[in-house]
Write an enzyme that holds these catalytic residues in place. Structure first.
Site, PDB file in Angstrom:
ATOM      1  CD  GLN A 116      15.722  10.601  -6.417  1.00 55.84           C
ATOM      2  OE1 GLN A 116      14.926  11.670  -6.567  1.00 55.84           O
ATOM      3  NE2 GLN A 116      15.262   9.863  -5.120  1.00 55.84           N
ATOM      4  CD  GLU A 180      10.480  10.597  -2.251  1.00 54.04           C
ATOM      5  OE1 GLU A 180      11.160  10.360  -3.316  1.00 54.04           O
ATOM      6  OE2 GLU A 180      10.828  11.635  -1.743  1.00 54.04           O
TER       7      GLU A 180
END
Ligand SMILES: *[C@@H]1O[C@H](CO)[C@@H](O)[C@H](O)[C@H]1NC(C)=O
Ligand SMILES: *[C@@H]1O[C@H](CO)[C@@H](O)[C@H](O)[C@H]1NC(C)=O
Length: 244
Positions: A116, A180
């Site tokens: 990521q 997130e």
């Protein structure tokens, strides 16, 4: 495993134990960054935990966005651009709040690895880490344990690229565009009101050689303490996550 590079850092990290600091590295935020950790998707334990239904929305404690949940060996790269939002404290809140936006491969149904890259945004008693820049984030997997993460600050044209290696194995079954509520220490940071984040030019490259936009991906929204905090939608080439 830490891959810090100037304002931006990149991570390919083992799940679930290995910490991977990533994000704004301004000195005032150093202590926050030192303990920050991005994680795999944590299912919601709230009232919406079991619903998915016709809207194809899943609820999570820490992820909001769009994620393909496909067969193994489907994806090899994911990209998208977004404007770093201006975070603020939710109504009535004070102190420090944060969130991050990133693209990635795995970490959803594939729980063994994640590749990521993205950007954290933080507000600390009204002081914002940084915002307003358009950032292009891209991850490209080279093998189950290696890949490249690239971040371009489109406001300046500056590109930071890192080759990443991990002992954690990717499955190539998830491609995702995510906002997130990341972890610091053992708990999630207080989740900032980020307004909205739109990933544009959102594309996942398939191992078979083709590409796909986010249409058909599972939509994920964050639910904490029985409150749904985000609303996610997609078009054929974008993912929008709004704080509600
Ligand atoms: C973002 O960067 C990737 C990799 O460098 C590139 O393929 C893609 O076209 C870029 N997207 C935009 C919108 O510039
Ligand atoms: C992008 O570049 C601008 C101009 O130099 C800078 O102020 C900003 O902090 C950079 N953004 C990120 C996310 O690195």
């Amino acid at each position: 495993m830490v891959f810090a590079a100037g304002l931006l850092s990149l991570a390919l990290f083992a799940l679930p134990a290995l910490a991977a600091p990533r994000g704004a590295a301004r000195s005032t935020l150093a202590s926050r960054v030192a303990g920050r950790r991005s994680g795999p998707k944590i299912p919601s334990n709230g009232i919406n935990a079991l619903t998915k239904g016709s809207s194809n929305v899943e609820y999570s404690q820490n992820w909001a966005g769009a994620s393909f949940e496909s067969a193994k060996n489907t994806y090899k790269a994911v990209t998208g651009s977004f404007v770093v939002p201006t975070p603020s404290a939710p109504k009535g809140g004070s102190g420090s709040y944060a969130a991050s936006a990133w693209v990635g491969i795995d970490g959803d149904t594939c729980e063994t690895g994640i590749l990521q890259t993205g950007v954290d945004f933080t507000v600390d008693n009204g002081k914002v880490s940084y915002d307003g820049d358009t950032i292009n984030v891209t991850v490209v997997a080279a093998s189950t344990t290696s890949g490249t993460a690239t971040i371009t600050n489109e406001s300046t044209g500056v590109t930071v690229s890192k080759s990443l290696k991990s002992s954690a194995k990717l499955c190539f079954e998830n491609a995702e565009w995510i906002v997130e509520d990341f972890e610091e220490g053992d708990s999630l940071v207080k989740f900032a009101d980020f307004g909205s984040v739109t990933f544009t030019n959102a594309v996942a490259t398939l191992q078979s050689g083709g590409t796909t936009g986010p249409t058909g991906a599972v939509l994920i929204d964050i639910e904490q303490s029985n409150k749904v905090l985000t609303s996610t939608s997609t078009t054929s080439d974008s993912v929008t996550v709004s704080y509600t």
